[in-house]
Scaffold this active site. Structure first.
Site, PDB file in Angstrom:
ATOM      1  N   SER A 187       0.846  -1.184   0.000  1.00  0.00           N
ATOM      2  CA  SER A 187       0.000   0.000   0.000  1.00  0.00           C
ATOM      3  C   SER A 187       0.893   1.251   0.000  1.00  0.00           C
ATOM      4  O   SER A 187       1.753   1.381  -0.862  1.00  0.00           O
ATOM      5  CB  SER A 187      -0.943  -0.042   1.204  1.00  0.00           C
ATOM      6  OG  SER A 187      -2.048   0.793   1.023  1.00  0.00           O
ATOM      7  N   ASP A 430      -8.909  -5.177  -5.882  1.00  0.00           N
ATOM      8  CA  ASP A 430      -8.529  -4.072  -5.002  1.00  0.00           C
ATOM      9  C   ASP A 430      -8.865  -2.751  -5.683  1.00  0.00           C
ATOM     10  O   ASP A 430      -8.353  -2.479  -6.776  1.00  0.00           O
ATOM     11  CB  ASP A 430      -7.033  -4.146  -4.712  1.00  0.00           C
ATOM     12  CG  ASP A 430      -6.518  -2.961  -3.911  1.00  0.00           C
ATOM     13  OD1 ASP A 430      -7.334  -2.243  -3.307  1.00  0.00           O
ATOM     14  OD2 ASP A 430      -5.278  -2.771  -3.892  1.00  0.00           O
ATOM     15  N   HIS A 455      -6.270  -6.409  -1.938  1.00  0.00           N
ATOM     16  CA  HIS A 455      -5.192  -5.561  -1.440  1.00  0.00           C
ATOM     17  C   HIS A 455      -4.137  -6.368  -0.676  1.00  0.00           C
ATOM     18  O   HIS A 455      -4.430  -6.999   0.329  1.00  0.00           O
ATOM     19  CB  HIS A 455      -5.796  -4.497  -0.522  1.00  0.00           C
ATOM     20  CG  HIS A 455      -4.940  -3.291  -0.325  1.00  0.00           C
ATOM     21  ND1 HIS A 455      -4.736  -2.345  -1.315  1.00  0.00           N
ATOM     22  CD2 HIS A 455      -4.251  -2.844   0.741  1.00  0.00           C
ATOM     23  CE1 HIS A 455      -3.975  -1.379  -0.858  1.00  0.00           C
ATOM     24  NE2 HIS A 455      -3.651  -1.662   0.383  1.00  0.00           N
TER      25      HIS A 455
END
Length: 501
Positions: A187, A430, A455
């Protein structure tokens, strides 16, 4: 398994408010910011013994030479030598780049990194991001977050320089200057890993950037892209679920407009406290849907759980009753033993490091129109966003800085000509994948993605139930990293640096 999921889920909460309310406000911290701070642990007694915690005397400001810039703070990092082959064999160092969370989030549940260490006889080095967890400048959280003058040292560029300096010193102290460094993050941490390779190629030999939306800035990605993917995730699971959610917003507003309407809604949705507005409820439901989509990984598949509850409501249940059933089945309900639903307060606060970052440099223009998703219209509004940041911190966002600092426009040409050794991995379920790199840039800047993943799945612990497509993704990443290490060691031999003596 439960612990892995807890840390994965809590990590996802760190970015969700950026997209839930970014149309009007910067990324809010909500009550989870307090929870994250409470989860910091000086003792780390819950870590396996091979993970040893250290504190590095880090420079406050890497980019100025004023006297105050030479101040320092204690930056937390963790080392694991269990698998390391040693400096004499030029065995690699795998560096986990901390994100906007306490460092324990990066240790727990990220088993793929440990698997890499075992395979390549690597040392593990985990670096906590400044202003998160225990790595607080100015001695304490209260002082670090006192005002914009103390928060002004919180930025991605300072964090990358922290990593560069710490990695260099660790290698020097271990006489491991010849050891290749592989940076890994997920991320925001994945964005930092890729940027570390771009900005400090002499320090990071390669980078694995998992679920890193480096292109969700400026006009690089359609503003509604995130919510379009969320919508597609739900619609893919159930057309009727999608239609129920889409119709629910106006129904919530209709009931709220009735006499004692908010009380009625509080009862329908079993809220722990009385609702103050229909917006409060709609924001919370929107959060449930985006978290479910962003975290729609096996074996939990939260989108299917929410839609299963919505579609499985007893015959005759009205729209709001169905949506309430979906809420009760969601990740934040807390299980069947929970007596009520805690509705999250989205009012942005000035006590969140991530809110500061989204108010300064990390401006992701995420919004959506009235009819292009299953949500009510909420276009990104930079003027209101700016006013909120000015009210919170007295700062004006710089919406074009990230692309100025790290690039993004014409990324194929730029990365193809000036970069190498980066893996951008994504799961197409995601919502952040729309801002990720989804095509190979060159032979060594590659995109690895899966249609069914969401994710950060590739970084998590391996389980017996992992699907074949996930195993194939990880195996591809392993082979690429193996090639980087081999090329690095071949260059050492060619230049006269001997390995294994």
């Amino acid at each position: 398994m439960a612990l892995q999921f807890l840390f994965q889920f809590l990590s996802l909460l760190l970015l969700f408010t950026t997209i839930c309310i970014s149309a009007t406000y910067p990324g809010s911290s909500t009550r989870f910011d307090t929870m994250r701070r409470r989860m910091t642990s000086k003792s780390n007694s819950h870590l396996p013994p091979e993970f040893v915690t250290y504190y590095y005397t880090q420079t406050l400001d890497h980019f100025n030479y004023k006297p105050e810039s030479y101040a320092t703070f204690q930056q937390k990092y963790i080392k694991n030598f269990k698998y390391w082959g040693g400096a004499s064999t030029s065995s690699p160092i795998i560096v986990y780049i901390g994100e906007e969370a306490p460092l324990t989030f990066g240790v727990h549940g990220k088993g793929f990194i440990v698997d890499l260490a075992s395979r390549f006889k690597a040392m593990l080095l985990y670096i906590e991001h400044r202003y998160y967890g225990d790595s607080m400048p100015f001695g304490s959280f209260d002082e670090a977050f006192r005002d914009a003058n103390t928060l002004g040292f919180l930025s991605s560029t300072q964090a990358l320089a922290d990593c560069a300096q710490l990695i260099t010193d660790v290698k020097r102290n271990l006489s491991a200057e010849n050891c290749p460094v592989i940076a890994i993050g997920g991320s925001y941490g994945g964005m930092l890993a890729s940027w570390l390779r771009l900005k400090y190629p002499h320090i990071a030999t390669g980078a694995l950037a998992s679920s890193a939306p480096i292109l969700y800035f400026d006009d690089l990605t359609p503003q509604n892209g995130y919510h379009v993917v969320v919508t597609n995730d739900f619609r893919d699971v159930s057309e009727s679920c999608y239609n129920t959610i889409k119709q629910s917003w106006s129904e919530i507003d209709r009931v709220a407009g009735q006499t004692n309407g908010l009380t009625t809604l509080s009862n329908i949705f079993q809220t722990c406290s009385p609702l103050n507005s229909s917006k409060e409820l709609k924001d919370h439901l929107g959060m449930i849907y985006v978290i479910s989509a962003q975290n729609d990984n096996p074996p939990y598949n939260p989108v299917s759980k929410v839609c299963g509850a919505i579609d499985g409501a007893p015959k005759g249940t009205d729209i709001l009753g169905k949506v309430a059933a979906g809420l009760n089945a969601s990740l934040l309900r807390g299980g069947p033993e929970a007596q009520c639903n805690h509705i999250i307060d989205f009012t942005p606060k000035n006590t969140s490091g991530w809110t500061w970052q989204t108010c300064t440099e990390m401006v992701m223009p995420i919004g959506h129109g009235e009819n292009d998703t299953m949500f009510q219209g909420s276009p990104f509004d930079l003027n209101n966003y700016t006013k909120s940041c000015q009210a919170l911190f007295g700062v004006t966002p710089k919406p074009h800085w990230i692309t100025t600092e790290f690039g993004g426009h014409d990324i194929k040409s730029v990365l193809g000509n000036f970069s190498s050794n980066i893996i951008f991995s994504n799961g197409l379920r995601d919502p952040y994948s729309v801002g990720g790199v989804l095509e190979d840039i060159s032979d060594s800047v590659v995109a690895v993605y899966t249609k069914d993943g969401a994710h950060g799945l590739d970084l998590l612990d391996a389980t017996p139930s992992d699907p074949e497509w996930l195993l194939a993704e990880r195996q591809k990443e392993i082979k690429i990293i193996e090639l980087w290490i081999a090329e690095h060691n071949a260059r050492l031999i060619k230049t006269g640096n001997r390995i294994g003596f």
